[in-house]
Design an enzyme around this catalytic site. Sequence first.
Site, PDB file in Angstrom:
ATOM      1  CB  CYS A 145      -0.711   2.415   4.005  1.00 25.17           C
ATOM      2  SG  CYS A 145      -2.183   1.752   3.263  1.00 25.17           S
ATOM      3  CG  ASP A 146       3.004   1.087   4.507  1.00 29.89           C
ATOM      4  OD1 ASP A 146       2.527   1.569   5.552  1.00 29.89           O
ATOM      5  OD2 ASP A 146       2.813  -0.077   4.137  1.00 29.89           O
ATOM      6  CB  CYS A 175      -0.929  -0.014   1.204  1.00 30.80           C
ATOM      7  SG  CYS A 175      -1.997   1.437   1.286  1.00 30.80           S
TER       8      CYS A 175
END
Length: 325
Positions: free
Chosen positions: A137-138, A134
């Site tokens: 997300c990251d 992701c």
Amino acid sequence: MQKVRVVIIGSGPAGLTAGLYTARAQLSTVIVTGKLLGGQISTTHEVENFPGFPDGTTGPDLVEKMRQQAEKFGAQFLYESVTAVDFEHGSPFRVTTENEEYLADAVIVTIGANPRKLNVPGEAEYTGRGVSYCATCDGYFFRGKEIVVVGGGDSALQEGIFLTKFASHVNIIHRRDSLRASTALQTRAFDNPKISFTWDSVVEEVLANEHGVVSGVRLRNLKTGEKTLHPTEGVFIFIGYDPNSAVFGSQLDTDASGYVLINDRHGTNVEGVFAAGEIHDSVFRQAITAAGDGCKAALSAINWLGAREDRLQPLDETTPAAAGV
Ligand code: NAP
């Protein structure tokens, strides 16, 4: 067999939000969690983009708070997986798990999709420690770092381009010498000075340093057989997603990739069966969009049940899920 008003299949942000809403509407609700309470988000170490957490939170913490909130309003949790459903005979629907069977007036399907895995040594071990599925997300955690992206489709290129906002360099590793991605994305990627490509190559192993954090990947060139070691601090894998729709067989209409088709009220082709989150959404894939979806599907289910209230059979008073109406 237990009779309940609503069974929610899946316990990611969509399922937990749906459960909060239906339980709070005084409808007896069972959330069948699946193998992993919280789904994909529970494997995300840090979550910085879920509104309401200015200092960020962790995936497991967010899931636990959502679980507590749904439980506070009476949602029941069954920590099992659904093994079969009968949607063909209309409401009430039979939902079978490993050890239980429910008869539910309405069902909300939030069973999600899973990013495809490479299934190579080190991948599972270092997920959350340099391996990610992701970018949204990251990506932020890889500021100024050299990373690799695996895949050659739209996701790999779109996420690879996005990751250049953070990373000093993104090397896209693809198993062929031509990309599957759209021409527009290819042009943007080729024009991006921070992106390079490694062609005809597969990742055979993800390597880590003495702290258990990703330090490189072992590559094999499929044309020459040559094996090389490519140092990197991040491995983002985008080789497709698999919606978990197999358990429904042909009972729910899906697109060619297996994503459940819904109408603008989150209803499926079966009246009384609703869907929310990544089981229908191949585009946004965010915890907050899944939670919003779960809310919408729950409101639709609540309205649908309300409209047929006079036809609903009473719940069995002896069942633990018999709180509410
Ligand atoms: P995809 O189109 O199925 O592409 C997967 C890529 O990963 C392919 O290049 C494939 O290689 C590679 N791959 C698959 N298994 C692999 C393995 N085991 N090892 C190494 N490489 C592997 O998946 P996606 O990119 O996630 O896209 C899914 C759908 O969403 C598509 O319909 C796509 O158009 C859509 N989408 C659209 C957008 C957009 O419009 N902006 C963005 C994202 C996704 P091969 O090419 O050799 O098969």
